[in-house]
Enzyme design. Structure first.
Site, PDB file in Angstrom:
ATOM      1  N   TYR A   9     -23.720 -41.395  25.919  1.00 12.89           N
ATOM      2  CA  TYR A   9     -22.551 -41.441  25.039  1.00 12.89           C
ATOM      3  C   TYR A   9     -21.542 -42.532  25.425  1.00 12.89           C
ATOM      4  CZ  TYR A   9     -23.986 -37.077  22.830  1.00 12.89           C
ATOM      5  OH  TYR A   9     -24.659 -36.124  22.116  1.00 12.89           O
ATOM      6  N   ILE A  10     -21.517 -42.911  26.702  1.00 13.08           N
ATOM      7  CA  ILE A  10     -20.563 -43.936  27.139  1.00 13.08           C
ATOM      8  C   ILE A  10     -21.273 -45.266  27.388  1.00 13.08           C
ATOM      9  CG2 ILE A  10     -18.874 -44.574  28.918  1.00 13.08           C
ATOM     10  CD1 ILE A  10     -18.060 -42.186  27.068  1.00 13.08           C
ATOM     11  N   THR A 116     -17.424 -40.597  35.338  1.00 12.08           N
ATOM     12  CA  THR A 116     -16.276 -39.869  35.885  1.00 12.08           C
ATOM     13  C   THR A 116     -16.672 -39.203  37.191  1.00 12.08           C
ATOM     14  OG1 THR A 116     -15.554 -39.397  33.653  1.00 12.08           O
ATOM     15  CG2 THR A 116     -14.624 -38.024  35.397  1.00 12.08           C
ATOM     16  N   ARG A 149     -12.309 -43.977  28.728  1.00 15.10           N
ATOM     17  CA  ARG A 149     -11.306 -43.085  28.138  1.00 15.10           C
ATOM     18  C   ARG A 149     -11.581 -42.767  26.677  1.00 15.10           C
ATOM     19  NH1 ARG A 149      -5.787 -46.006  30.164  1.00 15.10           N
ATOM     20  NH2 ARG A 149      -5.251 -44.555  31.830  1.00 15.10           N
ATOM     21  N   LYS A 201      -8.402 -40.683  36.135  1.00 11.95           N
ATOM     22  CA  LYS A 201      -9.350 -40.229  35.104  1.00 11.95           C
ATOM     23  C   LYS A 201      -9.395 -38.699  35.031  1.00 11.95           C
ATOM     24  CE  LYS A 201     -12.589 -39.634  32.294  1.00 11.95           C
ATOM     25  NZ  LYS A 201     -12.659 -40.023  30.918  1.00 11.95           N
ATOM     26  N   ARG A 241      10.781 -33.475  23.075  1.00 12.23           N
ATOM     27  CA  ARG A 241      10.047 -33.535  24.345  1.00 12.23           C
ATOM     28  C   ARG A 241       8.989 -32.444  24.468  1.00 12.23           C
ATOM     29  NH1 ARG A 241      14.847 -35.438  24.961  1.00 12.23           N
ATOM     30  NH2 ARG A 241      15.781 -33.368  25.043  1.00 12.23           N
ATOM     31  N   CYS A 255     -16.267 -33.292  29.162  1.00  9.12           N
ATOM     32  CA  CYS A 255     -15.172 -33.917  29.912  1.00  9.12           C
ATOM     33  C   CYS A 255     -14.091 -32.906  30.232  1.00  9.12           C
ATOM     34  CB  CYS A 255     -14.596 -35.053  29.077  1.00  9.12           C
ATOM     35  SG  CYS A 255     -15.876 -36.118  28.411  1.00  9.12           S
ATOM     36  N   TYR A 314     -19.295 -29.083  19.802  1.00  2.00           N
ATOM     37  CA  TYR A 314     -18.115 -28.680  20.582  1.00  2.00           C
ATOM     38  C   TYR A 314     -16.811 -29.009  19.878  1.00  2.00           C
ATOM     39  CZ  TYR A 314     -16.791 -33.310  22.488  1.00  2.00           C
ATOM     40  OH  TYR A 314     -16.345 -34.584  22.654  1.00  2.00           O
TER      41      TYR A 314
HETATM   42  N1  SAJ Z   1      -9.505 -28.776  21.716  1.00  2.85           N
HETATM   43  C1  SAJ Z   1      -8.723 -27.681  21.425  1.00  2.85           C
HETATM   44  N2  SAJ Z   1      -7.441 -27.882  21.027  1.00  2.85           N
HETATM   45  C2  SAJ Z   1      -6.909 -29.141  20.922  1.00  2.85           C
HETATM   46  C3  SAJ Z   1      -7.709 -30.256  21.220  1.00  2.85           C
HETATM   47  C4  SAJ Z   1      -9.011 -30.038  21.626  1.00  2.85           C
HETATM   48  O1  SAJ Z   1      -9.158 -26.527  21.521  1.00  2.85           O
HETATM   49  O2  SAJ Z   1      -5.742 -29.238  20.517  1.00  2.85           O
HETATM   50  C5  SAJ Z   1     -10.901 -28.588  22.151  1.00  2.85           C
HETATM   51  C6  SAJ Z   1     -11.912 -29.297  21.255  1.00  2.85           C
HETATM   52  O3  SAJ Z   1     -12.232 -28.537  20.141  1.00  2.85           O
HETATM   53  C7  SAJ Z   1     -13.077 -29.486  22.202  1.00  2.85           C
HETATM   54  C8  SAJ Z   1     -12.409 -29.715  23.554  1.00  2.85           C
HETATM   55  O4  SAJ Z   1     -11.079 -29.223  23.407  1.00  2.85           O
HETATM   56  O5  SAJ Z   1     -13.886 -28.320  22.287  1.00  2.85           O
HETATM   57  C9  SAJ Z   1     -12.361 -31.143  24.023  1.00  2.85           C
HETATM   58  O6  SAJ Z   1     -12.174 -32.026  22.935  1.00  2.85           O
HETATM   59  P1  SAJ Z   1     -11.140 -33.236  22.941  1.00  2.85           P
HETATM   60  O7  SAJ Z   1     -11.193 -33.848  21.612  1.00  2.85           O
HETATM   61  O8  SAJ Z   1      -9.824 -32.763  23.426  1.00  2.85           O
HETATM   62  O9  SAJ Z   1     -11.675 -34.207  24.082  1.00  2.85           O
HETATM   63  P2  SAJ Z   1     -13.127 -34.809  24.441  1.00  2.85           P
HETATM   64  O10 SAJ Z   1     -13.719 -33.952  25.512  1.00  2.85           O
HETATM   65  O11 SAJ Z   1     -13.930 -35.058  23.242  1.00  2.85           O
HETATM   66  O12 SAJ Z   1     -12.694 -36.225  25.074  1.00  2.85           O
HETATM   67  C10 SAJ Z   1     -11.839 -36.249  26.208  1.00  2.85           C
HETATM   68  C11 SAJ Z   1     -10.704 -37.247  25.970  1.00  2.85           C
HETATM   69  N3  SAJ Z   1      -9.681 -37.103  26.998  1.00  2.85           N
HETATM   70  C12 SAJ Z   1      -8.356 -37.031  26.716  1.00  2.85           C
HETATM   71  O13 SAJ Z   1      -7.924 -37.073  25.594  1.00  2.85           O
HETATM   72  C13 SAJ Z   1      -7.426 -36.938  27.878  1.00  2.85           C
HETATM   73  C14 SAJ Z   1     -11.251 -38.677  25.961  1.00  2.85           C
HETATM   74  O14 SAJ Z   1     -10.189 -39.616  25.886  1.00  2.85           O
HETATM   75  C15 SAJ Z   1     -12.050 -38.938  27.253  1.00  2.85           C
HETATM   76  O15 SAJ Z   1     -12.603 -40.239  27.260  1.00  2.85           O
HETATM   77  C16 SAJ Z   1     -13.177 -37.933  27.284  1.00  2.85           C
HETATM   78  O16 SAJ Z   1     -12.601 -36.618  27.348  1.00  2.85           O
HETATM   79  C17 SAJ Z   1     -14.026 -38.213  28.520  1.00  2.85           C
HETATM   80  O17 SAJ Z   1     -15.120 -38.765  28.367  1.00  2.85           O
HETATM   81  O18 SAJ Z   1     -13.576 -37.953  29.647  1.00  2.85           O
END
Ligand code: SAJ
Length: 407
Positions: A9-10, A116, A149, A201, A241, A255, A314
């Site tokens: 994926y990356i 990571t 990221r 990270k 804030r 992640c 997911y």
């Molecule tokens: N989720 C919630 N509520 C929210 C946001 C997300 O329940 O408000 C859930 C999603 O449905 C999902 C999980 O969290 O199941 C993770 O999804 P995500 O969209 O928050 O993040 P990832 O895992 O797809 O990608 C993250 C990102 N990290 C951050 O935003 C800090 C991405 O920038 C990173 O590159 C990625 O992890 C990674 O590869 O580390």
């Protein structure tokens, strides 16, 4: 020439991006099938803009192979799972990749780890591999950590526009690798040391995990006393804030549901908030299951085979099922000996992955009375009217049909 190791994926989008910006790239993966698919002209997962990027990179001459190349710059982008018991990072794939690189690379090579890793992993696991191969780090081999990221669902855009971090032992090497990433990255690129890059990270993903856990905890508090968590979060977020994320059926992906555990594993007596947050998120699939049973009772529904789970991935609009809350729910149901009954549907998952998986939205909806919305894919948002007349449990706050149950 840059040899990108690991075309998942990356690694794949990174390799394609560099190639399409004039860098000579060879992508290497040990998975023969994956390499054959790429060589046959197909991408291996769905992502906005990926096919176009792939076509550009192929035109620019990118090559895919199972063999490591002899060159002076490697980008290692292999998985770093965590050990479910110790919660620590399992660096075995990175170690194996670096070991193989050491077998063939010339002196003067730079190894960039993109995967990571928890803070200290490079010191603990990667430096010894290089030294055991008879090289002196900083003289024969340069080490860099350049964590990615990009967010699945918007990878191509974010690869181009996000700021990045480069951690290097040697500032000059850090600047050289910064130039390489600057071939395509329009964001700011900060050069720092390796330990800081490792930590930032993991901290970024931990910040998001803790924020989601806070939202999930609020959802539970609001459920307990019949308050509207979404309205409350919406109003709170109007404060300059405050920025609370959204509650949901759990946290999946590879992640946010994984990286924060590295800190818990390494600092068990210190990472208390993080530990509790991860447990809160991990408890959400069971919370949803309880909601399903409560609603079935209230609506006098007794037949689990007429319950339908919408969404297996997911999160919305990706085809990645890793650690998905739906899979966690199905596992939990299996433990309670009722996993084989519910119907499951996801437009992004074409192959049969779980029992009673259906492949047509209308047929799926016909087969169920209670629909549990677990993923907010565009498909269901555009077909919401088809849910009229169903009992609905909406865990993603996407449905405003009267009578819809929420978390
Ligand atoms: N989720 C919630 N509520 C929210 C946001 C997300 O329940 O408000 C859930 C999603 O449905 C999902 C999980 O969290 O199941 C993770 O999804 P995500 O969209 O928050 O993040 P990832 O895992 O797809 O990608 C993250 C990102 N990290 C951050 O935003 C800090 C991405 O920038 C990173 O590159 C990625 O992890 C990674 O590869 O580390």
């Amino acid at each position: 020439m840059i040899n990108v190791i690991g075309l998942g994926y990356i690694g794949l989008p990174t390799a394609l991006m560099m190639a399409s910006h004039g860098v000579e790239v060879v992508g290497t993966d040990y998975n023969k099938e994956l390499v054959a698919t790429l060589n046959a002209g197909h991408t291996t997962f769905k992502e906005d803009g990926l096919d176009e990027l792939f076509a550009d990179a192929v035109k620019a001459g990118i090559k895919f192979t199972t063999e490591y190349q002899v060159t002076d710059t490697y980008i290692v982008s292999v998985p770093t799972p965590y050990d479910k018991f110790s919660k620590k990072v399992d660096a075995c794939y990175v170690v194996a990749a670096v070991n193989t690189i050491m077998d063939i690379c010339p002196k003067g090579t730079t190894v960039v780890v993109e995967s990571t890793v928890s803070p200290g992993t490079i010191d603990k696991y990667i430096r010894p591999v290089i030294e055991e191969n008879g090289f002196v780090i900083g003289k024969d081999i340069n080490l860099v950590h350049a964590p990615e990221r990009i967010i699945p669902g918007n990878m191509v855009y974010e690869l181009l526009h996000n700021n990045r971090t480069i951690g290097a032992d040697d500032k000059a090497i850090g600047e050289k690798i910064k130039e390489l990433y600057a071939s395509f990255c329009q964001g700011e690129i900060v050069v720092t040391d390796i330990r800081t890059a490792e930590m930032t990270k993991v901290v970024e993903n931990t910040f998001r995990a803790v924020n989601i856990a806070f939202a999930n905890e609020l959802a539970k508090i609001c459920r307990h006393d019949n308050m509207d968590v979404y309205e409350i979060i919406k109003i709170c977020n109007m404060h300059p804030r405050v920025n609370i994320l959204q509650p949901g059926p759990g946290v999946g992906g590879h992640c946010i549901s994984v990286d924060p555990w590295f800190l818990v594993g390494d600092y068990p007596s210190l990472a208390k908030v993080i530990d509790e947050s991860m447990k809160t998120n991990d408890g959400m699939p069971d919370f949803v299951l309880n909601r399903i049973y409560e609603i079935m009772k209230e609506k006098e529904l007794t037949d689990l085979s007429r319950v339908g789970l919408y969404g297996l991935t997911y999160k919305e609009n990706v085809d990645d099922m890793r650690e998905s809350p739906t899979l966690q729910m199905l596992e939990s149901m299996e433990r309670h000996l009722c996993g084989n009954f519910v119907k499951v549907y996801d437009p992004f998952i074409e192959k049969d992955e779980v029992p009673n998986q259906m492949h047509d939205l209308d047929a799926f909806l016909d087969a169920v009375d209670l629909v549990v919305l677990l993923v907010g894919h565009d498909e269901i948002k555009q077909n919401m009217d088809k849910l009229n007349g169903k009992v609905i449990l909406d865990t993603r706050h996407i449905c405003n049909i009267d009578g819809t149950y929420r978390l």
